[in-house]
Design an enzyme around this catalytic site. Structure first.
Site, PDB file in Angstrom:
ATOM      1  N   CYS A 146      -0.469   4.001   2.202  1.00 20.62           N
ATOM      2  CA  CYS A 146      -0.227   3.969   3.572  1.00 20.62           C
ATOM      3  C   CYS A 146       1.328   4.163   4.057  1.00 20.62           C
ATOM      4  CB  CYS A 146      -0.558   2.468   4.224  1.00 20.62           C
ATOM      5  SG  CYS A 146      -2.243   1.847   3.463  1.00 20.62           S
ATOM      6  N   ASP A 147       2.348   3.648   3.185  1.00 19.57           N
ATOM      7  CA  ASP A 147       3.612   3.689   3.665  1.00 19.57           C
ATOM      8  C   ASP A 147       4.614   4.515   2.745  1.00 19.57           C
ATOM      9  OD1 ASP A 147       2.958   1.724   5.348  1.00 19.57           O
ATOM     10  OD2 ASP A 147       3.034   0.057   3.817  1.00 19.57           O
ATOM     11  N   CYS A 162       0.863  -1.360  -0.076  1.00 18.65           N
ATOM     12  CA  CYS A 162      -0.118   0.148   0.028  1.00 18.65           C
ATOM     13  C   CYS A 162       0.779   1.325   0.056  1.00 18.65           C
ATOM     14  CB  CYS A 162      -0.903  -0.054   1.226  1.00 18.65           C
ATOM     15  SG  CYS A 162      -1.952   1.325   1.301  1.00 18.65           S
TER      16      CYS A 162
END
Ligand code: NAP
Length: 309
Positions: A134-135, A131
């Site tokens: 997300c990261d 993701c």
């Protein structure tokens, strides 16, 4: 005893919640481990009708939840661990608690597919991720070369997002044309930081010994040649697998685990319905999932009305 329990709070689950709530069925909606579903891991959603400027994935899901709750849906954080569908009422085990229900809508969605490499598993959260939104902004990826694996819309979206952080983004795809929609593919390939690596698969993520990602070993499927590409992050975006393991052997599904409805949205078990990505490997869009959630809710309403006649 519940009239309807909905498993999943993605587009399918929350739309089913909205419709069953408005039908006065007071749905109990269970989030599973990823409240809001996969859209919460995406950045801007540009193809959900009604949002001409696009909308953040999490924001869209928050709004759907609020809309369903406004009409009486009860959204509860919880994961179904077991389901006895052999007789009615159905009995679900939710985080150790028993829940009885007359009907069930499975809208459990799908999860990220993994490459299946031991090194991928060992380096997860140490440079391997599923993701970008997300990261991607983590310091370890800043101004570093990054690898995205895949050739679909997700891979393009991840690659575009990562151009904000990485020095260069290699898009490693096993063929020489992208599967992504034309507009996404063109936009991605036109970006100066995106470098496609065609006809290639990742055979190993390096370096397990150093306990961090330093590169990937690639194999060119045309020439069979191996090479190493240095990078600080590997973003795997190669599609999804349906979250239906719990129902294997009980509910009809295809060889990939996608639930096959037997009559409209009803499964082979009367009273159990399905909606969204856990039964759809063809369209897999937020808006089609929402449409299927609506259909399942209407089918539940009619099924209960017919039973109580
Ligand atoms: P997808 O369309 O199924 O694409 C998966 C990609 O990964 C394909 O290019 C596939 O290669 C490759 N792949 C699969 N298994 C692999 C493996 N083991 N090793 C290497 N490569 C592998 O999945 P997706 O991109 O997640 O998209 C899913 C659905 O969501 C699609 O309908 C898409 O349109 C939609 N979506 C839309 C948006 C948007 O519009 N904003 C964003 C994301 C997703 P092949 O091409 O060779 O099969």
């Amino acid at each position: 005893m519940e009239k309807v329990v909905i498993i999943g709070t993605g587009c399918a689950g929350l739309t089913a919640a909205l419709y069953t709530a408005r039908a006065n069925l007071k749905p109990l909606v269970l989030t599973g481990t990823l409240p809001g579903g996969l859209l919460t891991t995406t950045s801007i959603v540009e193809n959900y009708p009604g949002f001409p400027e696009g909308i953040d994935g999490s924001e869209l899901m928050n709004r759907m939840q609020k809309q369903a709750e406004r009409f009486g849906a009860r959204v509860k954080f919880g994961t179904v661990e077991a389901a006895d569908l052999s007789r009615q009422p159905f009995v679900l085990s939710v985080d150790g608690e028993k829940v009885e229900t007359e009907t069930l809508i499975i809208a459990s969605g799908a999860s990220h597919r993994h490459l299946g490499l031991e090194s991928e598993h060992k380096l997860e959260c140490k440079g391997v991720t599923f993701c970008a939104t997300c990261d991607g902004a983590l310091p370890m990826f800043r101004n570093m070369p990054l690898v995205v694996v895949g050739g679909g819309d997700s891979a393009c979206e991840e690659a575009m997002y990562l151009t904000r952080f990485g020095s260069v983004v290699y898009l490693v795809h096993r063929r020489d044309t992208l599967r992504a929609s034309k507009i996404m593919a063109q936009r991605t390939l036109a970006h100066e930081k995106v470098k496609p690596v065609w006809d290639s698969v990742v055979t190993e993520v390096l370096d397990v010994k150093q306990d961090q990602v330093t590169g990937v070993r690639l194999k060119n499927l045309r020439t069979q040649k191996e090479s190493v590409l240095a990078c600080a992050g590997v973003f795997v975006a190669i599609g999804h697998i349906p979250n239906t393991q719990l129902f294997k052997g009980i509910i009809d599904m295809d060889e990939n685990g996608y639930i096959i409805p037997s009559k409209r949205t009803m499964t082979n078990i009367p009273g159990v319905f399905v909606a969204g990505d856990c039964s759809d490997h063809v369209y897999r869009q937020a808006v089609t999932a929402a449409g299927l959630g609506c259909a399942a809710a209407i089918d539940v309403e009619r099924y209960l009305a017919a039973r109580n006649e």
